[in-house]
Every structure is written in structure tokens, then in C-alpha cells.
Scaffold this motif. Structure first.
Motif, PDB file in Angstrom:
ATOM      1  N   LEU A 179       0.829  -1.206   0.000  1.00 32.89           N
ATOM      2  CA  LEU A 179       0.000   0.000   0.000  1.00 32.89           C
ATOM      3  C   LEU A 179       0.865   1.260   0.000  1.00 32.89           C
ATOM      4  CD1 LEU A 179      -2.926  -0.846   2.465  1.00 32.89           C
ATOM      5  CD2 LEU A 179      -3.008  -0.658  -0.028  1.00 32.89           C
ATOM      6  N   THR A 180       1.927   1.251   0.775  1.00 31.46           N
ATOM      7  CA  THR A 180       2.787   2.435   0.862  1.00 31.46           C
ATOM      8  C   THR A 180       3.441   2.749  -0.476  1.00 31.46           C
ATOM      9  OG1 THR A 180       3.246   1.985   3.197  1.00 31.46           O
ATOM     10  CG2 THR A 180       4.768   3.457   2.028  1.00 31.46           C
ATOM     11  N   PHE A 181       4.137   1.759  -1.042  1.00 31.17           N
ATOM     12  CA  PHE A 181       4.846   2.000  -2.298  1.00 31.17           C
ATOM     13  C   PHE A 181       3.879   2.135  -3.472  1.00 31.17           C
ATOM     14  CE2 PHE A 181       8.214  -0.121   0.240  1.00 31.17           C
ATOM     15  CZ  PHE A 181       9.145   0.906   0.205  1.00 31.17           C
ATOM     16  N   GLY A 182       2.757   1.396  -3.415  1.00 30.39           N
ATOM     17  CA  GLY A 182       1.775   1.491  -4.493  1.00 30.39           C
ATOM     18  C   GLY A 182       1.109   2.853  -4.551  1.00 30.39           C
ATOM     19  N   SER A 183       0.761   3.402  -3.391  1.00 32.64           N
ATOM     20  CA  SER A 183       0.120   4.718  -3.381  1.00 32.64           C
ATOM     21  C   SER A 183       1.104   5.808  -3.808  1.00 32.64           C
ATOM     22  CB  SER A 183      -0.454   5.013  -1.991  1.00 32.64           C
ATOM     23  OG  SER A 183       0.558   4.983  -0.998  1.00 32.64           O
ATOM     24  N   LEU A 184       2.369   5.668  -3.400  1.00 33.92           N
ATOM     25  CA  LEU A 184       3.382   6.626  -3.839  1.00 33.92           C
ATOM     26  C   LEU A 184       3.605   6.532  -5.346  1.00 33.92           C
ATOM     27  CD1 LEU A 184       6.050   6.328  -0.987  1.00 33.92           C
ATOM     28  CD2 LEU A 184       4.659   8.342  -1.547  1.00 33.92           C
ATOM     29  N   ALA A 185       3.675   5.317  -5.882  1.00 36.66           N
ATOM     30  CA  ALA A 185       3.845   5.136  -7.326  1.00 36.66           C
ATOM     31  C   ALA A 185       2.667   5.713  -8.101  1.00 36.66           C
ATOM     32  CB  ALA A 185       4.005   3.652  -7.641  1.00 36.66           C
ATOM     33  N   THR A 186       1.464   5.558  -7.551  1.00 38.20           N
ATOM     34  CA  THR A 186       0.278   6.110  -8.209  1.00 38.20           C
ATOM     35  C   THR A 186       0.353   7.632  -8.257  1.00 38.20           C
ATOM     36  OG1 THR A 186      -1.072   4.244  -7.460  1.00 38.20           O
ATOM     37  CG2 THR A 186      -2.240   6.238  -8.133  1.00 38.20           C
ATOM     38  N   LEU A 187       0.759   8.240  -7.148  1.00 45.81           N
ATOM     39  CA  LEU A 187       0.906   9.700  -7.122  1.00 45.81           C
ATOM     40  C   LEU A 187       1.932  10.180  -8.152  1.00 45.81           C
ATOM     41  CD1 LEU A 187       0.930  10.796  -3.355  1.00 45.81           C
ATOM     42  CD2 LEU A 187      -0.625  11.591  -5.150  1.00 45.81           C
ATOM     43  N   ILE A 188       3.085   9.523  -8.196  1.00 44.94           N
ATOM     44  CA  ILE A 188       4.177   9.961  -9.085  1.00 44.94           C
ATOM     45  C   ILE A 188       3.815   9.733 -10.550  1.00 44.94           C
ATOM     46  CG2 ILE A 188       6.577   9.513  -9.742  1.00 44.94           C
ATOM     47  CD1 ILE A 188       7.057   8.772  -6.755  1.00 44.94           C
ATOM     48  N   LEU A 189       3.332   8.527 -10.866  1.00 44.18           N
ATOM     49  CA  LEU A 189       2.983   8.226 -12.259  1.00 44.18           C
ATOM     50  C   LEU A 189       1.770   9.024 -12.710  1.00 44.18           C
ATOM     51  CD1 LEU A 189       3.579   4.364 -12.383  1.00 44.18           C
ATOM     52  CD2 LEU A 189       4.962   6.169 -13.432  1.00 44.18           C
ATOM     53  N   GLY A 190       0.838   9.274 -11.787  1.00 48.02           N
ATOM     54  CA  GLY A 190      -0.310  10.088 -12.149  1.00 48.02           C
ATOM     55  C   GLY A 190       0.092  11.515 -12.481  1.00 48.02           C
ATOM     56  N   ARG A 191       1.120  12.008 -11.801  1.00 48.83           N
ATOM     57  CA  ARG A 191       1.572  13.383 -12.048  1.00 48.83           C
ATOM     58  C   ARG A 191       2.420  13.496 -13.319  1.00 48.83           C
ATOM     59  NH1 ARG A 191       2.205  18.115  -9.264  1.00 48.83           N
ATOM     60  NH2 ARG A 191       4.044  19.394  -9.764  1.00 48.83           N
ATOM     61  N   TYR A 192       3.328  12.522 -13.516  1.00 45.96           N
ATOM     62  CA  TYR A 192       4.273  12.643 -14.632  1.00 45.96           C
ATOM     63  C   TYR A 192       3.947  11.723 -15.816  1.00 45.96           C
ATOM     64  CZ  TYR A 192       7.007  15.135 -11.140  1.00 45.96           C
ATOM     65  OH  TYR A 192       7.425  16.029 -10.185  1.00 45.96           O
TER      66      TYR A 192
END
Length: 582
Positions: free
Chosen positions: A398-411
């Protein structure tokens, strides 16, 4: 021709993906009590007895639900044998079929991308995925209701003709099958949704175009035969089934944690995780801007009414269980799928980045809950180390997945964020499913049943003491004696003579002290009390962290436990363990 090819390709790819998702380790986990044991034992007894008319649980008449799901389970047993995989097969099939139905309905109403996204969203929602792997009636009735309501809304959009007639007839057939699965909600829920929708839209002319005479005839043709035949064979059926199981069950308050009228709101928010993060945005996106424009959004309003009325209906009920709101998930998945399809096509929607942040916040809250209060809860289990490893794995995902979603969603744009969110959800569900094995001893007595199987001889009696282990007769493939417990078997025990195997303590102890071999399954806590309160002798055959298997007869390799040999309480056990046999 090209459109047909797209339909076939989409359905094939979805079926492969969904088959892997819902089939993953489907038969690995033992049957969990009470639901999986109950809804496996009834069809097992049907196959064993050849009586497919009167449902029985441990030999006792059981009229709480109609028989369609039992019949399907019986077919699975006959085709594939008795196993956890074969018994869960129909639940997984219904879960898969529900996602295909959502794809089909979503595509017909809002286009291909909406249908595809809706199917993926539904399949990877937490509660839907979980219920697709647990043997209950809730998944089957939810999907039959989904097919019925989607057939109606799609059918009403077709021009008058054979195609429209067939689709609307399918509505009546699916509603009838839902009724034959879980009773009157199979027609009550569609009736509420369709009735209010027609009233709000002012589409009263639809009543003349729904093929009501032929549709009602089809509905009755499917539902009436079993109800008539079972009522003729069992005069007590109608009063219990109609009055008690429908009206009294809806109106009578029951004990349990789900008593508050608002409780299904947090259940929905957590159950549809992670796609809850787009729920509010999707509903706002699908609502008409004004009352006058409602007819331009009639399909979306139908889906919103469907979800809302089911939520209100079960919130008003005095009987509440978590899976009751499963019929809400398909319409919400289509609404969210339509919303995300607009973002997929490149439309800028401010609610998408907000959704990613909500996902990050919800994930952080779940991680905190798992690492703090969750750790205290896990101390009640004997295998704390394995539980802790599973918790750390899930929280890391959940931690790394939510961070990856934030980063990939932005860039990476919407498609990058959506892909990261979907992958996180799939991996989370796979690990969570594997982690459930750690609860087996608390929810199943399969270990004790396996230990008992090779010992049983003709004439031996198996007893469930002061409770009823629902999975025990399934694994032993025989009826068991129940001591000092009636529960849901109370009605059936009152309408026919079951005194041979539904007994009280006095009769049981006569058997225990008699010349024949008796095996008893009970909890460690009850076993400890028996040792403290009586001078009776017990042979310990097998034990788990929570339950024990005892016998009144032993062999030279076993230790006879006397009153003075009271078992000590070991650290880490929820109940006092029994002393090992030697």
C-alpha cells in the motif's frame, strides 16, 4: 463486423484475466465456518440422499433460502467431486460473470472504454474480490440482480421488436433466478428501482412496453414449481419461509456489530477500496445539471437509483450483514468506469489527481491501523511471526503502491496513474488472499476432521459439543450428533423427530460412558471446563490452537486424561490448550 471482433476480443481477454484473478488459489483454503460449511453441507446432503426438493443441514430441514445455489453446488460435486475447489467454483463463476455483465452493460450504455474500465474496477474492489472466493449466496444473488437490472435498462433503449422483447424477457428470467436463490429480494429490489425510476422520468408508457403479461408468466414459470412442490411436501414451509425469513427477519433487530443505520456507509467505502477514491467525483460527473435535463441522463440516474435504493433498503433492515450491500458494487463500478473513461480519452478532470491523493491518505490510514491496533489484535494468535510478516508485506504494498500512483499520475498522465493503482490493487488482493490461510485454525476444524477420518469405524459416533462446527460433516461426509445446541437448526428440529442426533448433555454423557466409541469435537475453553468440573476420562486424539478432538476410548499409544491432569494455559493461545497425547 469489426465491432463484433472487438466484442469477442474484449470478452476473451477479460475472461482470461478474470479467470486468473478469481481462480488464483481458489481451493487452497479450508472451508470456513459458518457460511462455507453450511452452503457446502446442504448440497452434499442433496447428492448423498437424492432429495433435491427439501434442503437439509445435518439432516435437519433448512428452509431459510431457496435451492438454486444448492442445485448448482450439487452439480459441481457430481462433476468434480467434493473439494474446496469444486465447492467454491460457482461463486468464482458468478464473480467472473458479473464482471462480464458489467462490461457488456457499461459498453452498451456508455461505450467500450467505460465497459472495460468498469469490469476491471469491479473485479479489483476489495469486498467483491473477497466474496468471489467465499461460499455464500450473496455473490450469486447480486450478479443475478445485476443481470436483471442491466437487461431492463439496456432493453428499454432498444427499438420495439424481437431484440427488445428477448432482452426484457431476460430481465424477468434473471429476476426469477435471483428469487430462486435468495427469496423475494429477487423481485423486490428490481421492482423498487424500476418503479421509482419510471416515476422520476415520467416514463409511464414503458409499462405497456415491458411485455408484462408474458414476463410475469415467465417469472412464475421459473419460480413457482419448487415453491409449490416443497410446500406440498412440507406443510410448515410457507409460514417459516415467507413470514419468518422475509418479514420477521427484516423487521426484527438482531445482536451484532452491524446494528447502526449508517453502518453500511463505511462498509461501502472500505469494501470498494481502492476505487472509493473516485466515487464522489463519478457520481457528480454522472448527475444531470438540472431537473429538466434528467431524461438526457436517464441511464446514469438509473444506476444511481439502483445503488442508492439498495443501500437505503438494507440500512433500514434490522438484519445487517456485510455482504448484503454487494448489489451496490456493479452500478457504482459502471459509473466510475464512465468517469475514468473520459480521463482516459485525455479530458482534464480535476477529480483525478484528488483521487490519487485520497488513495495515498486512505492507504496511510490503513497502514497505521495495521501497524498499531492491528498488532495488538494479532497477539491473540499463536503464530504471531507469520501474521506480522503478512501485515508488513501488505502495508509495504500500500505504501509504495500509493506513492507510485501519485508519481505516475503526475508525470505519466492518467493512464500511468490508473495502471499503478490497478497493479497495486491486484497485488494487494493476491497477498491478502494468501494471508487468509493464517486464520484457518480459528475458522475451520479441517485438521481435526482429517485426523479423525482414518480412525472412524462403522458404529462410531461423532459429536459436536455445545456448538455446531459447520464444516465438520462436510469433511467427514456424514451427519454428526450435536449436543446442547440448536441455533439455526431450531425450526427444523421442532417440525420432525431429530432426537437421534440433536441431543442434550444428559443423554450425551450416557453415550460417553457407554460401551461404544464416541468422538467429541469442542473448543479448548469447554474442554478445560470439563476437566475441571467432572471426573470423566478423556482421550486426546488431536488438537489445534482453538479446538480439540477427544474420544471416550483409547489405544495403548494414547494418554488418558483425568481430572487432575488439567492442561496449563500456554502464552500466545486465545484459549487454554489441551495436554498432548503421548
Amino acid at each position: 463486423m469489426a465491432d463484433r471482433a472487438h466484442w469477442g476480443r474484449d470478452l476473451l481477454l477479460l475472461t482470461l484475466f478474470l479467470g486468473l484473478l478469481f481462480g488464483f488459489k481458489l481451493g487452497e483454503r479450508p472451508l470456513w465456518s459458518p457460511d462455507e460449511g453450511r452452503y457446502s453441507e446442504i448440497p452434499r446432503e442433496m447428492v448423498a440422499s437424492g432429495d433435491y426438493l427439501t434442503p437439509r443441514l445435518n439432516g435437519v430441514k433448512y428452509f431459510e433460502k431457496p435451492p438454486l445455489f444448492y442445485w448448482l453446488q450439487s452439480l459441481s460435486i457430481q462433476l468434480f467431486g467434493l473439494s474446496e475447489w469444486s465447492l467454491r467454483l460457482w461463486t468464482a463463476i458468478f464473480a467472473l460473470f458479473g464482471c462480464l455483465a458489467v462490461y457488456t452493460g457499461g459498453r452498451k450504455l456508455f461505450g467500450q472504454k467505460s465497459g472495460l474500465l468498469a469490469s476491471v474496477i469491479l473485479a479489483t474492489s476489495l469486498l467483491y474480490f473477497a466474496m468471489g472466493r467465499i461460499i455464500t449466496l450473496d455473490m450469486s444473488v447480486s450478479i443475478l440482480l445485476t443481470c436483471a437490472l442491466l437487461a431492463f435498462i439496456v432493453g428499454t433503449g432498444e427499438p420495439v421488436g424481437t431484440r427488445r422483447r428477448l432482452i426484457l424477457w431476460a430481465f424477468y428470467i434473471f429476476a426469477a433466478l435471483a428469487t430462486l436463490t435468495k427469496g423475494l429480494i429477487g423481485i423486490v429490489i428490481p421492482g423498487m428501482v424500476i418503479g421509482l425510476w419510471i416515476a422520476l422520468m415520467g416514463e409511464w408508457s414503458l409499462l405497456k412496453k415491458m411485455y408484462l403479461p408474458s414476463g410475469i408468466a415467465i417469472f412464475l414459470l421459473v419460480t413457482l414449481p419448487w415453491h409449490i412442490l416443497v410446500a406440498q411436501a412440507n406443510p410448515e414451509f410457507l409460514n417459516f419461509y415467507i413470514v419468518h425469513e422475509h418479514f420477521q427477519r427484516f423487521l426484527t433487530k438482531r445482536r451484532g456489530p452491524l446494528r447502526q443505520w449508517w453502518i453500511f456507509i463505511p462498509v461501502l467505502l472500505l469494501g470498494m477500496f481502492p476505487w472509493t477514491v473516485f466515487l464522489i467525483q463519478a457520481i457528480r460527473h454522472n448527475l444531470p445539471l438540472s431537473w429538466r435535463r434528467r431524461r438526457q441522463h436517464k441511464e446514469a440516474l438509473f444506476l444511481i437509483l439502483w445503488a442508492g435504493l439498495v443501500l437505503v433498503f438494507f440500512s433500514a433492515s434490522s438484519s445487517k450483514l456485510i455482504p448484503y450491500i454487494l448489489p451496490i458494487f456493479p452500478p457504482l463500478a459502471i459509473l466510475i468506469g464512465r468517469y475514468l473513461a473520459a480521463a482516459w480519452d485525455g479530458r482534464h478532470l480535476p477529480g483525478i489527481p484528488s483521487g490519487y491523493w485520497i488513495f495515498f491518505i486512505m492507504s496511510s490510514m490503513l497502514v497505521a491501523a495495521a501497524l498499531m491496533p492491528g498488532q495488538r489484535y494479532l497477539k491473540g494468535y499463536s503464530d504471531v511471526a507469520r501474521f506480522t510478516l503478512s501485515v508488513y508485506t501488505l502495508t509495504s504494498l500500500l505504501t509504495f503502491g500509493s506513492l507510485a500512483t501519485l508519481i505516475l499520475g503526475r508525470y505519466g498522465g492518467f493512464r500511468g496513474g490508473f495502471s499503478a493503482l490497478t497493479l497495486t490493487s491486484v497485488l494487494f488482493l493476491m497477498v491478502l488472499n494468501s494471508s487468509l490461510m493464517l486464520f484457518n485454525q480459528r475458522r475451520s476444524v479441517k485438521e481435526l476432521a482429517v485426523a479423525l477420518q482414518h480412525r472412524l469405524r462403522p458404529g462410531n459416533e461423532v459429536v459436536s459439543y455445545q456448538t455446531y462446527y459447520q464444516d465438520l460433516p462436510v469433511y467427514l461426509q456424514r451427519r454428526i450428533t450435536v449436543v446442547g445446541w440448536k441455533g439455526e437448526l431450531d425450526f427444523g428440529a421442532r417440525v420432525e423427530d431429530v432426537s437421534g442426533w440433536m441431543i442434550e448433555d444428559a443423554e450425551f454423557w450416557q453415550k460417553w460412558n457407554g460401551p461404544f466409541t464416541v468422538y467429541m469435537v469442542t473448543s479448548r475453553a469447554r474442554y478445560s471446563k470439563l476437566l475441571a468440573q467432572s471426573g470423566r476420562q478423556f482421550y486426546l486424539v488431536a488438537q489445534t490452537d482453538y479446538d480439540v478432538l477427544l474420544s471416550n476410548k483409547g489405544n495403548p499409544t494414547e494418554l488418558r486424561l483425568r481430572r487432575e491432569e488439567r492442561p496449563a494455559i500456554s502464552p500466545g493461545f486465545a484459549n487454554p490448550p489441551a495436554k498432548e497425547a503421548m
